[in-house]
Scaffold this active site. Structure first.
Site, PDB file in Angstrom:
ATOM      1  N   TYR A 154       0.754  -1.258  -0.362  1.00  0.00           N
ATOM      2  CA  TYR A 154       0.065   0.079   0.153  1.00  0.00           C
ATOM      3  C   TYR A 154       1.118   0.708   0.386  1.00  0.00           C
ATOM      4  O   TYR A 154       2.296   1.409   1.307  1.00  0.00           O
ATOM      5  CB  TYR A 154      -0.986   0.404   1.418  1.00  0.00           C
ATOM      6  CG  TYR A 154      -1.996   1.666   1.570  1.00  0.00           C
ATOM      7  CD1 TYR A 154      -3.009   1.404   0.267  1.00  0.00           C
ATOM      8  CD2 TYR A 154      -2.021   2.315   2.355  1.00  0.00           C
ATOM      9  CE1 TYR A 154      -3.516   2.492   1.190  1.00  0.00           C
ATOM     10  CE2 TYR A 154      -2.669   3.210   2.973  1.00  0.00           C
ATOM     11  CZ  TYR A 154      -3.141   3.510   1.831  1.00  0.00           C
ATOM     12  OH  TYR A 154      -4.897   4.345   1.370  1.00  0.00           O
ATOM     13  N   ASP A 249       9.525   3.071   0.000  1.00  0.00           N
ATOM     14  CA  ASP A 249       7.908   3.823   0.860  1.00  0.00           C
ATOM     15  C   ASP A 249       8.439   2.612   2.770  1.00  0.00           C
ATOM     16  O   ASP A 249       7.843   2.646   3.288  1.00  0.00           O
ATOM     17  CB  ASP A 249       6.775   2.741  -0.027  1.00  0.00           C
ATOM     18  CG  ASP A 249       5.862   3.510   1.010  1.00  0.00           C
ATOM     19  OD1 ASP A 249       5.748   4.303   2.518  1.00  0.00           O
ATOM     20  OD2 ASP A 249       4.790   3.643   0.970  1.00  0.00           O
ATOM     21  N   LYS A 277       3.774   8.903   9.170  1.00  0.00           N
ATOM     22  CA  LYS A 277       2.927   8.095  11.056  1.00  0.00           C
ATOM     23  C   LYS A 277       4.346   8.809  11.347  1.00  0.00           C
ATOM     24  O   LYS A 277       4.413  10.341  12.143  1.00  0.00           O
ATOM     25  CB  LYS A 277       3.944   6.383  10.682  1.00  0.00           C
ATOM     26  CG  LYS A 277       2.155   6.604   9.513  1.00  0.00           C
ATOM     27  CD  LYS A 277       2.015   4.991   9.473  1.00  0.00           C
ATOM     28  CE  LYS A 277       0.668   4.759   8.192  1.00  0.00           C
ATOM     29  NZ  LYS A 277       0.379   4.129   7.598  1.00  0.00           N
TER      30      LYS A 277
END
Ligand SMILES: *Cc1c(COP(=O)(O)O)cnc(C)c1O
Length: 442
Positions: A154, A249, A277
């Protein structure tokens, strides 16, 4: 240890249900991000009221040990005083200027000085934005258009990356999203995670048209799926050889596997890295960075446009800096995270074995998943073989004992620096009872 139901030690859901009813009237599905709806675990969501350190409380005063940590940002726990103080102080000086500030410089210096390979950094507002921008940059820099992504990884919800994208999409059984024109994803080439032969063949065929390969260096959005030995290294070699960029990522792995993220942990340098995050310390922030020659293509120096009214927001920057200070100031942090992760892994493994429930425990450091299957989980297809009904039973049994784990099989369990050994022990005890419920259901 005192646990659920601060009042009476009884698990209650009246108020959460009340708010969920109201929410569904005015918010699509009652939530602002799909996984929060608890659809995959067959119950209504709990509404969280507050958090402190390792613990959160819901509207019904149920108390939980939290193993989600807002999906990763809260590595140092909820409402950490250093982070809260930094944000409070920043807030008193103004919420946003849309102009250059000192804090942005200090944050970028903190990252550039401590993350190998990141020579320049641009702040954005989310992980999605970071990836979107890095992809545009990779295309602008290489003059090529194709992007390779791995099935089950994702990378946020931008159009071009909603191709076999794991997590929420995976449990809905939707391979892709409505509203994304086929033309927008034509240049996104899916590949199988950990499939060395597959990626070699792909590069042989179209390698010279690939702008970048993007990967979660530890996949955490199909459940946790570690890279096979040598796989990241292979990607490094293939991309270098063919003039493509390698993008890690690191929205989840950044500052979590080590301060230098997966690049440092696996000793494989990427050309570009994306963050989210943890870098925001719980505030909305993302970033992308990497090689100076590549980052120099970003506007206003270069021709790749990317901007943001709230980018480098003073509150987000204050939270991020406080968070990174905490990580840099704690020399045994990553060792402790590894020990805690290993303790839980072993405890879960033994607890499942005691009652004869076949599980796969995938773990890298403080990232972990329990898959309910007897076959190894190494990619998207094998992750899908997990029995999600058993996961739902397990989740509910854990929740009602005051252990909050991801309400979906295809997410990670996040261990934090703040979990005490006593809490981990208690969690394993709860897990024993939860596995027994799974076993009883057959
Ligand atoms: C969470 C996540 C994103 C998206 O970040 P948002 O802040 O939710 O937009 C991108 N990539 C990975 C690996 C993630 O885990």
């Amino acid at each position: 240890m005192k646990n659920t139901g601060t009042d009476q030690n009884v698990f209650k859901t009246e108020r959460s249900s009340h708010f969920f009813d109201r929410a569904q009237r005015v918010i699509p599905g009652g939530v602002n991000s799909p996984v929060r709806a608890f659809k995959n675990v067959n119950r209504h969501p709990v509404f969280i009221k507050r958090g402190n350190g390792s613990r959160i409380w819901d509207e019904d005063h149920n108390e939980y040990i939290d193993y989600v940590g807002s999906w990763g940002p809260l590595l140092m726990g909820h409402a950490h005083p250093a982070v809260v103080d930094a944000v409070t102080e920043a807030a008193s000086k103004g919420l946003s200027f849309g102009a250059a500030t000192q804090g942005e410089v200090l944050l970028a210096e903190q990252v550039v000085a401590n993350v190998p390979g990141v020579e320049s950094l641009r702040l954005v507002n989310s992980g999605t934005e970071a990836v979107m921008s890095a992809i545009r940059l990779a295309r602008g820099f290489t003059g090529r258009e194709r992007i390779v992504k791995f099935t089950g990884c994702y990378h946020g919800h931008s159009d071009g990356l909603l191709v076999a994208a794991g997590s929420g999409l995976m449990t809905q059984g939707v391979p892709d999203s409505a509203g994304v024109p086929a033309a927008f994803t034509e240049l996104t080439v899916p590949a199988n995670y950990n499939d060395a032969e597959g990626i070699k063949a792909l590069f042989e065929k179209i390698g010279d048209t690939i702008a970048a390969v993007i990967i979660e260096p530890v996949a955490a959005n199909m459940g946790v799926c570690p890279p096979a030995e040598g796989f990241l290294q292979l990607l490094r070699e293939l991309t270098s050889k063919h003039g493509a960029l390698l993008i890690f990522d690191e929205v989840i792995t950044g500052f979590r596997l080590s301060f230098g993220g997966a690049q440092a942990y696996f000793d494989v340098p990427a050309d570009l890295v994306t963050y989210g995050k943890i870098i925001g310390g719980g505030m909305p922030m993302g970033a992308y960075g990497g090689r100076k020659d590549i980052m120099s293509e970003v506007s206003p120096v270069g021709a790749v446009y990317q901007a943001g009214t709230l980018s480098g927001n003073p509150l987000a920057v204050a939270a991020g800096r406080a968070m990174l200070d905490l990580l840099l100031g704690d020399s045994s942090l990553y060792d402790r995270l590894e020990q805690k992760g290993a303790y839980l892994e072993k405890g879960f493994r033994e607890a499942a074995a005691e009652v004869g429930v076949p599980v796969q425990l995938n773990r890298v450091g403080s990232l972990m998943s329990i898959f309910f299957t007897s076959d190894p989980v190494t990619d998207y297809a094998s992750a899908q073989s997990s029995n999600t009904d058993q996961y739902a039973t397990y989740f509910n049994a854990m929740l009602e004992q005051g252990i909050y784990i991801a309400p979906s099989q295809f997410e990670a369990l996040f261990v934090g620096a703040y979990h005490s050994m006593a809490q981990l022990e208690y969690t394993v005890d709860c897990s024993r009872r939860a596995f027994a419920q799974v076993a009883a259901q057959g």
